[in-house]
Design a protein around this motif. Structure first.
Motif, PDB file in Angstrom:
ATOM      1  N   PHE A 184       0.916  -1.135   0.232  1.00 14.00           N
ATOM      2  CA  PHE A 184      -0.011  -0.039  -0.024  1.00 14.00           C
ATOM      3  C   PHE A 184       0.690   1.263   0.009  1.00 14.00           C
ATOM      4  CE2 PHE A 184      -2.601  -3.222   1.751  1.00 14.00           C
ATOM      5  CZ  PHE A 184      -3.913  -3.183   1.310  1.00 14.00           C
ATOM      6  N   ASN A 185       0.363   2.223  -0.513  1.00  7.71           N
ATOM      7  CA  ASN A 185       1.207   3.677  -0.353  1.00  7.71           C
ATOM      8  C   ASN A 185       0.868   4.462   0.896  1.00  7.71           C
ATOM      9  OD1 ASN A 185       1.670   3.533  -3.324  1.00  7.71           O
ATOM     10  ND2 ASN A 185      -0.322   4.370  -3.722  1.00  7.71           N
ATOM     11  N   PRO A 232     -15.305  15.359  -8.329  1.00  5.63           N
ATOM     12  CA  PRO A 232     -14.865  16.737  -9.137  1.00  5.63           C
ATOM     13  C   PRO A 232     -13.270  16.883  -9.010  1.00  5.63           C
ATOM     14  CG  PRO A 232     -16.048  17.233  -6.941  1.00  5.63           C
ATOM     15  CD  PRO A 232     -16.201  15.857  -7.094  1.00  5.63           C
ATOM     16  N   VAL A 233     -12.605  17.596 -10.111  1.00  6.26           N
ATOM     17  CA  VAL A 233     -11.275  17.827  -9.941  1.00  6.26           C
ATOM     18  C   VAL A 233     -11.307  19.379 -10.186  1.00  6.26           C
ATOM     19  CG1 VAL A 233      -9.095  17.540 -11.212  1.00  6.26           C
ATOM     20  CG2 VAL A 233     -10.800  15.534 -10.989  1.00  6.26           C
ATOM     21  N   VAL A 234     -10.357  19.973  -9.241  1.00  8.47           N
ATOM     22  CA  VAL A 234      -9.986  21.423  -9.495  1.00  8.47           C
ATOM     23  C   VAL A 234      -8.845  21.662  -9.835  1.00  8.47           C
ATOM     24  CG1 VAL A 234     -12.024  21.858  -8.006  1.00  8.47           C
ATOM     25  CG2 VAL A 234      -9.900  21.508  -6.925  1.00  8.47           C
ATOM     26  N   VAL A 289     -11.291  16.235  -5.364  1.00  5.70           N
ATOM     27  CA  VAL A 289     -11.980  16.640  -4.335  1.00  5.70           C
ATOM     28  C   VAL A 289     -12.991  15.628  -3.602  1.00  5.70           C
ATOM     29  CG1 VAL A 289     -13.501  18.383  -3.282  1.00  5.70           C
ATOM     30  CG2 VAL A 289     -12.020  19.099  -4.861  1.00  5.70           C
ATOM     31  N   LEU A 290     -12.666  15.104  -2.487  1.00 10.15           N
ATOM     32  CA  LEU A 290     -13.377  14.054  -1.905  1.00 10.15           C
ATOM     33  C   LEU A 290     -14.832  14.447  -1.249  1.00 10.15           C
ATOM     34  CD1 LEU A 290     -10.316  12.143   0.041  1.00 10.15           C
ATOM     35  CD2 LEU A 290     -11.398  11.815  -2.447  1.00 10.15           C
ATOM     36  N   SER A 291     -14.595  15.275  -0.740  1.00 11.95           N
ATOM     37  CA  SER A 291     -16.041  16.276  -0.174  1.00 11.95           C
ATOM     38  C   SER A 291     -15.734  17.611   0.001  1.00 11.95           C
ATOM     39  CB  SER A 291     -15.861  15.265   1.455  1.00 11.95           C
ATOM     40  OG  SER A 291     -15.117  15.626   2.089  1.00 11.95           O
ATOM     41  N   ASP A 302      -6.297  12.568  -4.232  1.00 17.00           N
ATOM     42  CA  ASP A 302      -4.906  12.257  -5.187  1.00 17.00           C
ATOM     43  C   ASP A 302      -4.860  13.650  -6.087  1.00 17.00           C
ATOM     44  OD1 ASP A 302      -4.271  10.123  -3.523  1.00 17.00           O
ATOM     45  OD2 ASP A 302      -5.229   8.798  -4.988  1.00 17.00           O
ATOM     46  N   GLU A 303      -3.760  13.649  -6.580  1.00 16.86           N
ATOM     47  CA  GLU A 303      -3.370  14.517  -7.786  1.00 16.86           C
ATOM     48  C   GLU A 303      -3.881  13.806  -9.081  1.00 16.86           C
ATOM     49  OE1 GLU A 303       0.664  15.788  -7.846  1.00 16.86           O
ATOM     50  OE2 GLU A 303       0.626  16.871  -5.840  1.00 16.86           O
TER      51      GLU A 303
END
Length: 330
Positions: free
Chosen positions: A200-201, A262-264, A305-307, A296-297
Motif C-alpha cells: 500500500f502507498n 470533481p477535480v479542481v 475533491v473527496l468532499s 490524489d493529484e
C-alpha cells in the motif's frame, strides 16, 4: 514501531547495580544491559554448598552403616569377655520369647536392615534437596542480570543505578530499530481489501515522503470497542523517521461504489493552516470560502475533491476569474 521490542522487568528484589548505557546506545545480542545486586544470593549459594557437603557425608555414613549391618549383624560385637559368645548368643532367640511369639530372629534381622535402608534413602533425599536448592539460587542469580536477546538499542531507561526494585517492576525498554513497521488500526469495513503480502502507498510524517509499505502481519481479533483490526506493514530499508512517529496509509475500500469526483486546479485551493479550502460562487455571484477534503493529484495541476464540493458548482481560481466546473475541471 520497531520490528522487535522488549521491556525488561525485575525478577528478584534488590538494588540496581549497573546499567550498560543510555537511551540510543547500541548493543549486540548477549550483552549485559542491567544487573541487580546479588551479594545476598551469593551468600545463600555458599551456605547451600555447605548443606550439600553435609548431605553427601550423611549419605556416605548411612551407606556404611547399612553395609556393616548386612555383613556383620548386631554391630559386630564379638570381642567380649565370653570370647564371642555374646555375638553368638544374639543369633539365637530366647526359647520363652519364641514360644510366646513375642520375638523372631528372622523378623528382627529384617527390621534392622529396613531401618538402615531407610536412613540411606533419607540421606539420598536430603542430598537431592540440597542440590535443588543450589539450582534454585543459581536461577535467581541468572535472573539478576538482563542480557540483550537481539541486536538493538536502549529506547528508555525506567530506573537508575541504586534504585530499589521489586519483582515485576519494569526496568528498561530495548528495541531492534534496524527495521521499522507501521502499526495501523484499519476499520473492519476495509479489511476485505487487506491481505498479507499486499503493498500500500504510505506517507511518512517526516518530510512528507511517499513510500511503499508491505503488509507483514494481520491480527486475528478486532477491537470490539473501536471496530478496527491491527495491521503491521513493513517499511523499506533506509526509510526516514523513527519509532513513535506517524504515517498515513492509503487503503482502498473495495466495497464502496465507484463515483465521479470533481477535480479542481491546484491554484484554486486556499489554505487555512493545514486545512484546504476553495472559493465557491453562489447563485447571487458572491464568493464563499468552503473547506474541502482533497484526494490524489490528477494530471499535472489538478487535484480530486473527496468532499465539500459538487460537480457543476462554480469556483474561483487565484487570478480572480470565475470558471465553471464543467469543462476540463469537471
Amino acid at each position: 514501531v520497531p520490528y522487535k521490542d522488549v521491556t525488561f522487568a525485575a525478577q528478584i528484589p534488590g538494588r540496581i547495580k549497573s546499567i550498560a548505557g543510555e537511551e540510543g546506545d547500541h548493543f549486540e545480542e548477549g550483552a549485559e544491559l542491567i544487573a541487580i545486586d546479588d551479594d545476598d544470593l551469593l551468600a545463600q549459594r555458599r551456605a547451600a554448598w555447605a548443606n550439600l557437603a553435609n548431605a553427601e557425608a550423611a549419605l556416605r555414613n548411612a551407606g556404611v552403616q547399612y553395609s556393616r549391618e548386612w555383613v556383620n549383624p548386631y554391630g559386630g560385637q564379638s570381642d567380649d569377655m565370653m570370647g564371642g559368645m555374646s555375638s553368638l548368643m544374639r543369633n539365637f532367640s530366647n526359647p520363652m520369647q519364641s514360644f510366646s511369639g513375642s520375638s523372631s530372629p528372622r523378623f528382627d534381622r529384617h527390621a534392622d536392615l529396613y531401618q538402615y535402608g531407610t536412613q540411606v534413602e533419607q540421606a539420598r533425599s536430603q542430598l537431592i534437596a540440597a542440590r535443588s536448592q543450589i539450582e534454585e539460587i543459581d536461577t535467581k542469580i541468572r535472573d539478576a542480570k538482563s542480557v540483550a536477546p537481539f541486536d538493538g538499542v536502549i529506547t528508555k531507561k525506567l530506573v537508575e543505578v541504586g534504585d530499589p526494585v521489586q519483582p515485576g517492576q519494569p526496568l528498561l525498554k530495548y528495541a531492534d530499530m534496524s527495521i521499522l513497521q507501521i502499526k495501523v488500526e484499519v476499520p473492519a469495513r476495509l479489511m476485505p481489501g487487506v491481505k498479507k503480502g499486499m503493498v500500500f502507498n504510505a506517507r511518512l510524517d517526516v518530510g512528507n515522503v511517499d513510500i511503499q509499505a508491505r503488509v507483514v502481519q494481520i491480527f486475528p481479533i478486532a477491537d470490539p470497542d473501536r471496530h478496527t483490526v491491527t495491521v503491521k506493514m513493513e517499511l523499506p530499508q533506509g526509510a526516514p523517521g523513527g519509532a513513535g512517529m506517524y504515517a498515513e496509509v492509503m487503503i482502498n475500500d473495495i466495497n464502496a461504489k465507484v463515483r465521479d469526483m470533481p477535480v479542481v486546479p491546484k491554484n484554486a485551493l486556499v489554505w487555512r493552516g493545514s486545512l484546504p479550502g476553495i472559493y465557491v460562487m453562489e447563485d447571487d455571484n458572491k464568493r464563499t470560502l468552503r473547506l474541502i477534503r482533497i484526494g490524489d493529484e490528477v494530471g499535472a495541476d489538478g487535484v480530486a475533491v473527496l468532499s465539500g464540493l459538487r460537480a457543476g458548482e462554480r469556483i474561483v481560481v487565484q487570478d480572480s476569474t470565475t470558471k465553471e466546473s464543467s469543462g476540463p475541471w469537471q
